[in-house]
Design an enzyme around this catalytic site. Structure first.
Site, PDB file in Angstrom:
ATOM      1  N   LYS A   1      51.035  64.484  85.202  1.00  0.00           N
ATOM      2  CA  LYS A   1      51.207  62.609  85.224  1.00  0.00           C
ATOM      3  C   LYS A   1      52.504  62.775  84.609  1.00  0.00           C
ATOM      4  CE  LYS A   1      47.086  62.219  86.994  1.00  0.00           C
ATOM      5  NZ  LYS A   1      45.204  61.726  86.525  1.00  0.00           N
TER       6      LYS A   1
ATOM      7  N   LYS B   1      38.296  68.790  74.328  1.00  0.00           N
ATOM      8  CA  LYS B   1      39.907  68.725  74.542  1.00  0.00           C
ATOM      9  C   LYS B   1      39.873  68.038  72.784  1.00  0.00           C
ATOM     10  CE  LYS B   1      38.422  67.105  78.819  1.00  0.00           C
ATOM     11  NZ  LYS B   1      39.801  66.778  80.019  1.00  0.00           N
TER      12      LYS B   1
ATOM     13  N   LYS C   1      42.659  60.761  77.893  1.00  0.00           N
ATOM     14  CA  LYS C   1      41.960  61.658  79.186  1.00  0.00           C
ATOM     15  C   LYS C   1      39.969  61.889  78.379  1.00  0.00           C
ATOM     16  CE  LYS C   1      44.063  65.212  77.694  1.00  0.00           C
ATOM     17  NZ  LYS C   1      44.084  66.495  78.449  1.00  0.00           N
ATOM     18  N   ARG C   2      39.330  62.188  79.415  1.00  0.00           N
ATOM     19  CA  ARG C   2      37.813  61.914  78.458  1.00  0.00           C
ATOM     20  C   ARG C   2      37.975  62.568  77.016  1.00  0.00           C
ATOM     21  NH1 ARG C   2      33.823  59.470  82.277  1.00  0.00           N
ATOM     22  NH2 ARG C   2      32.815  60.452  80.284  1.00  0.00           N
TER      23      ARG C   2
ATOM     24  N   HIS D   1      35.349  74.162  88.653  1.00  0.00           N
ATOM     25  CA  HIS D   1      35.956  72.266  87.757  1.00  0.00           C
ATOM     26  C   HIS D   1      35.955  73.742  86.269  1.00  0.00           C
ATOM     27  CE1 HIS D   1      38.494  70.038  90.911  1.00  0.00           C
ATOM     28  NE2 HIS D   1      36.751  70.970  91.132  1.00  0.00           N
TER      29      HIS D   1
ATOM     30  N   THR E   1      44.633  67.760  84.597  1.00  0.00           N
ATOM     31  CA  THR E   1      46.269  66.761  84.897  1.00  0.00           C
ATOM     32  C   THR E   1      46.569  66.108  85.004  1.00  0.00           C
ATOM     33  OG1 THR E   1      44.429  65.871  86.237  1.00  0.00           O
ATOM     34  CG2 THR E   1      45.068  66.910  87.712  1.00  0.00           C
TER      35      THR E   1
END
Ligand code: 26Q
Length: 787
Positions: free
Chosen positions: A630, A524, A518-519, A330, A626
Site C-alpha cells: 500500500k 515486526k 501494522k499490528r 499465512h 501487505t
C-alpha cells in the site's frame, strides 16, 4: 443514476425512514438513507449475479476475518456514483466528507482479514465467481485509545447505528449442533460491488442466535437467569472477534466459533447444490473452497460428516473433500499453528471428532503404503500428542496448499513443511499477496490517481495495475516529478490536519514522514525502530550525526490486549516520544507520534502521506506483509529487511530505489545458534547508551505490582538474557541495529536531493503492478480453483 434521480430518491428515503430533510438529517441517517437508495438500485443486479455464481463453478472463501473498513465510499466508487452523490448532497449544504464519522466494519485483526477483503473486491471487479463466508461479530476489533502512553481498549459496537449494507436472510438459517448446545446460524449478506462491471459478489456473515424461543415457563416461575440462558449462550458465539493475531490460546469458545461458520457455510453449499442438481455426486465440479489459514479447517471433517449422513462411504466423502478444499498458510511461527486438545474437540464436537479419527486412520494407512518411517508418521499425523493438528489435517486432505509470498512458500517447502512437500510436491503453490488498487489508490489518493490517469491518457490502471509500468518514461521528467512531489506534500498536509483533530498532535508536513503501521508484534520489531530513534537522538546531541533532515516517526499499531510485551513497547514508544519531543536541542529535527486506533480508514490517510515505509521484521518471520504494498503504491520508499513480499518489491522496483538492510534468512540460520547479544552490548558503546535508557529511570513504565519486574526492564532482559520460552534477543534486534541505523541515515541524507528521492518514489509506483490483488486472485482462479 444521475444527480437529480439520486437526490429525489434520497429525499424520499430520508423522509420515509426518519421524517427528516437532507438539511437536518443526522450523519448516520444520511448514511443509512444513501445506502438504502444504493441497495435498492443494485438489488436486481445482485440477484442476477448470485444466480450466475450459483449456476456455474464457483469458489467459496472461508475466513474467520473480513476487515472490510468503511463501505460507503468504496461502493460509490465502484458504481461510479461518487460525484453524483456528492453533487446531490451539496444541493442541501451537505457533503460526502461528513460520512467520515461512519464506523469501519473492523471484523478482522490485520493482514489476513484485510487480504480477504481485497480478494473479494478483486474477484468482483474481474467477474470471478468468488463469495466470502465468515462471522458477523457483534463486536469487531476493539477501539484503541492511548491514555498516559498506555493502550486502552473499548468495545467496537460497529452496528450501533444499524448496518444498512447487509440483508438478513432468515430463510437460509442453519442449525448448528455442538456436544452441549444447539444454536441457529442466521446469514447476513453484503454485496461486493465490482468496479466497472455488472458483477456483484456476496459476503455472507453468519450470526449466532438461540434455536429456542425465550423460555416463558422459566420466566414465570421466577427463574429469570434460566429464561435467558440459552439465548445468551447462543449469542455469545458470534459476540466478539478474538483480538489475537498470530497466536493461539486454544479457547473452547474460539473452537465453537470456528465450527459455527464452517458448518453453516458447508451446510449452505450442500443445500443449494442439492436443490439445484438433485445430487451431491458432482459437488466438486461446482464448488471449490479456499480455507483462509487453519481457522476454518474444521470444515473438512464437517463436509465429510455431512456427506456420510447423505449416504456416501467415508472414502467416497474423502474423495469429494479432497477435490473441494485448498488451504492457505499465512504464518511460519510455531505458536500460531492451531492445535486443539483432542479431548476438547471430542467433547465440543463429538460427531466431527469421530470423522477426524477416520481421517487420521486413513493418513496412517496411506503412509504405511508409502513405507514411511513409523516415527515420522506419528510426527505428521492429524492427531498426535493428544492434539488435533489443523494444518496437518488441511494439507493431508486438500488439493493445494499455498504460501503468500515467494520467500514464505520457499520456507514452507524447504523448512516448516518440508516433510509434507516431500510427499506431495504437486500440492504446493505460491500466491504472492496483493492489494486492491481501487481502495488503496483510486479511493484514498484521488490526487495521485488523477495525475496517473492524465499521464496515461486513460484510467485502465484501475483494473489493470500493470499499466503503471508505462509511467517509467517520466522518471526523469522534472515536471512530472514536481507534480508528484506537490501531491505528496498535499497528502502530508491532509494527514497533519487529521492527526491534529484525531490525536491532538502537531506534525510538520515539511519533514520526512517515516511511517510504521501494522499490528504490534515482537517479530515486526517496532522495538527496533524505537531504539533507532533513541540512537539517532544521542547522535544528534553528541554531534556524531550532522545535517539530519527533520523526520517525524509515525507509529500506528494495536496490541493484543493480553500481550504484555507488545503493550510495553507501545508505552515505550510513547515515553521515547515525550522525551525526544520535549528536548529543545532536537525539537526541530526529531519527532515521534503514536496515532490512536489505527484501522483501515486511518490507513487510507497514512499510506498516501508516507515518504518512508518501515518494513523491518526479522528475516523469515513476516509471511508476506501487505501494508508494504500500500505504501509503495502511493510512492514511499521501503526501508526494510529481506523478508516477505519486501523481497519481491525490491525485485520489481530496484534495490537502488529502496533501502534494504539486515541479516538475511540464510545468514540468520548460521548466526542464531551462536548468537550472544551481550557481546554487542558490551562492545558497542552507542548501543549500550541506548539500552541503558530502558533501565536507568529516564522512562516510566507506569509502576508495577511488587511481585513483578518493570515492563521496560523485562524488555531489556528479553534482549540480554532471554526468557523461559526464548533465547536472548530471538528477533535479532541488536544484531540488526547498526545496519538499520546506517541505512536509515543514508536514506535521510538522500532525501536532501528531493528530485532524486522523488524519482525513487516514482519508480516504486511504476513497478507496483505485480502487487495488485487482481493478479493474485486471477492466479488462484486459474491454478487452484480452475475457474
Ligand atoms: C488463532 C487462534 C486463536 C485466536 C486467534 C488466532 C489468529 C487470528 C488471526 C491467528 C492468526 C491471525 C492472523 C494472522 C495474520 O494476519 N497473518 C498475516 O497474514 C497476512 C496476509 O497473508 C500476511 O501478509 C502477514 O505477513 C501475516 O502475518
Amino acid at each position: 443514476m444521475n444527480t437529480n434521480d439520486f437526490r429525489g430518491a434520497l429525499e424520499s428515503e430520508l423522509s420515509r425512514s426518519f421524517g427528516v430533510t437532507a438539511e437536518n438529517a443526522a450523519v448516520w441517517q444520511l448514511h443509512d438513507s444513501i445506502s438504502r437508495v444504493v441497495m435498492e438500485n443494485i438489488s436486481e443486479q445482485w440477484k442476477q449475479s448470485t444466480e450466475q455464481h450459483m449456476s456455474g463453478r464457483r469458489a467459496m472463501y472461508l475466513s474467520m476475518e473480513f476487515l472490510m473498513g468503511r463501505a460507503v465510499y468504496n461502493n460509490l466508487l465502484c458504481l461510479g456514483l461518487t460525484e453524483v452523490v456528492d453533487e446531490a448532497l451539496k444541493v442541501h449544504g451537505r457533503s460526502l466528507a461528513e460520512l467520515e464519522d461512519i464506523e469501519d466494519a473492523a471484523l478482522g485483526n490485520g493482514g489476513l482479514g484485510r487480504l480477504a477483503a481485497c480478494f473479494l473486491d478483486s474477484a468482483a471487479a474481474h467477474d470471478i465467481p468468488l463469495d466470502g463466508y465468515g462471522i458477523r461479530y457483534k463486536y469487531g476489533l476493539f477501539k484503541q485509545s492511548i491514555v498516559d502512553g498506555f493502550q486502552h481498549e473499548e468495545a467496537d459496537n460497529w452496528t450501533k447505528y444499524g448496518d444498512p449494507w447487509s440483508v438478513r436472510r432468515e430463510e437460509d438459517a442453519v442449525e448448528i449442533t455442538y456436544g452441549d448446545q444447539k444454536v441457529l446460524a442466521v446469514p447476513y449478506d453484503m454485496p461486493i460491488i465490482g468496479y466497472g462491471t455488472k458483477n456483484i459478489g456476496n459476503l455472507r456473515l453468519w450470526q449466532a442466535e438461540s434455536a429456542e424461543d425465550f423460555d416463558f415457563a422459566a420466566f414465570d416461575s421466577g427463574d429469570y437467569d434460566g429464561a435467558v440462558k440459552s439465548q445468551n449462550d447462543a449469542e455469545n458465539i458470534s459476540k466478539v472477534l478474538y483480538p489475537n493475531d498470530n497466536t493461539d490460546k486454544g479457547k473452547v469458545l474460539r473452537l465453537k466459533q470456528e465450527y459455527f461458520f464452517s458448518a453453516a457455510s458447508v451446510t449452505d453449499a450442500l443445500r443449494k447444490h442439492k436443490a439445484r442438481f438433485g445430487t451431491l455426486d458432482n459437488l466438486a465440479d461446482y464448488v471449490t473452497i479456499q480455507l483462509n489459514d487453519t481457522h476454518p479447517v474444521i470444515a473438512i471433517p464437517e463436509l465429510i460428516r455431512q456427506l456420510i449422513a447423505e449416504g456416501y462411504t467415508f472414502d467416497g466423502a474423502f474423495g469429494i473433500a479432497h477435490k473441494v478444499f485448498n488451504y492457505t498458510n499465512h504464518t511460519i511461527m510455531a505458536e500460531a499453528l492451531e492445535k486443539w486438545d483432542s479431548k476438547v474437540v471430542e467433547k465440543v464436537l463429538p460427531e466431527v471428532y469421530a470423522v477426524i479419527l477416520q481421517i487420521n486412520e486413513k493418513f496412517y494407512a496411506d503412509m504405511y503404503a508409502r513405507r514411511m518411517d513409523k516415527a515420522q508418521i506419528r510426527e505428521m499425523a492429524p492427531i498426535g500428542d493428544g492434539k488435533v493438528k489443523m494444518a496437518f489435517m488441511a494439507i493431508f486432505v486438500s488439493s493445494y496448499v499455498n504460501g503468500v509470498a515467494a520467500i514464505h512458500t520457499e520456507i514452507l517447502k524447504n523448512d516448516a513443511l518440508k516433510e509434507w512437500y516431500e510427499i506431495y510436491p504437486e500440492r504446493f503453490q505460491n500466491k504472492t499477496n496483493g492489494i486492491t488498487q481501487r481502495r488503496w489508490l483510486a479511493l484514498c489518493n484521488p490526487e495521485l490517481s488523477s495525475l496517473i490517469t492524465k499521464l496515461l491518457g486513460n484510467a485502465d490502471w484501475v483494473k489493470d495495475l500493470d499499466e503503471l509500468k508505462k509511467l517509467e518514461k517520466y522518471a526523469d521528467d522534472e515536471n512530472v516529478l514536481k507534480e508528484f512531489m506537490a501531491i505528496k506534500e498535499a497528502k502530508k498536509h491532509q494527514l497533519a490536519e487529521f492527526v491534529k483533530v484525531h490525536d491532538d498532535k502537531d506534525i510538520d508536513p515539511d519533514w520526512i514522514f517515516d511511517i510504521q503501521i501494522k499490528r504490534l508484534h515482537e517479530y515486526k520489531r517496532q522495538f527496533l525502530n524505537a531504539l533507532s530513534i533513541l540512537y539517532i537522538y544521542f547522535g544528534i546531541k553528541d554531534g556524531s550525526i550532522k545535517d539530519f533532515t527533520p523526520t517525524v516517526f509515525i507509529f500506528g499499531a494495536k496490541s493484543a490486549p493480553g500481550y504484555r510485551r507488545a503493550k510495553a513497547i507501545i508505552k515505550l514508544i510513547n515515553e521515547i516520544g515525550d522525551f525526544v519531543n520535549a528536548d529543545p536541542e532536537t525539537a526541530d529535527k526529531l519527532k515521534v507520534v503514536f496515532v490512536q486506533n489505527y484501522n483501515v480508514s486511518y490507513a487510507e490517510k497514512l499510506v498516501c502521506a508516507a515518504d518512508v515505509s518501515e518494513q523491518i521484521s526479522t528475516a523469515g518471520t513476516e509471511a508476506s506483509g501487505t501494508g508494504n504494498m500500500k505504501l509503495m503504491l502511493n510512492g514511499a520508499v521501503t526501508l526494510g529487511t529481506y523478508d516477505g513480499a519486501n523481497v519481491e518489491i525490491v525485485e520489481e522496483a530496484g534495490e537502488e530505489n529502496n533501502y534494504i538492510f539486515g541479516a538475511r534468512v540464510e545468514e540468520l540460520a548460521e548466526i542464531m545458534p551462536e548468537y550472544d547479544p551481550r557481546e554487542i552490548l558490551f562492545k558497542d558503546e552507542k548501543i549500550k547508551r541506548v539500552l541503558d535508557k530502558l533501565i536507568d529511570g529516564t522512562f516510566s513504565d507506569g509502576g508495577v505490582p511488587s511481585d513483578q519486574e518493570g515492563s521496560f526492564r523485562e524488555l531489556y532482559k528479553a534482549l540480554t538474557d532471554g526468557a523461559s520460552w526464548h533465547v536472548p534477543d530471538h528477533y535479532y534486534v541488536l544484531g540488526d541495529i547498526n545496519s538499520y541505523v546506517e541505512t536509515k541515515l543514508r536514506l535521510n541524507a538522500d532525501y536532501k536531493d528531493s528530485l532524486a528521492f522523488a524519482r525513487k518514489c516514482w519508480l516504486n509506483i511504476c513497478n507496483a503492478g505485480k502487487f495488485s490483488s487482481d493478479r493474485t486472485i486471477k492466479d488462484y482462479a486459474e491454478n487452484i480453483w480452475k475457474i
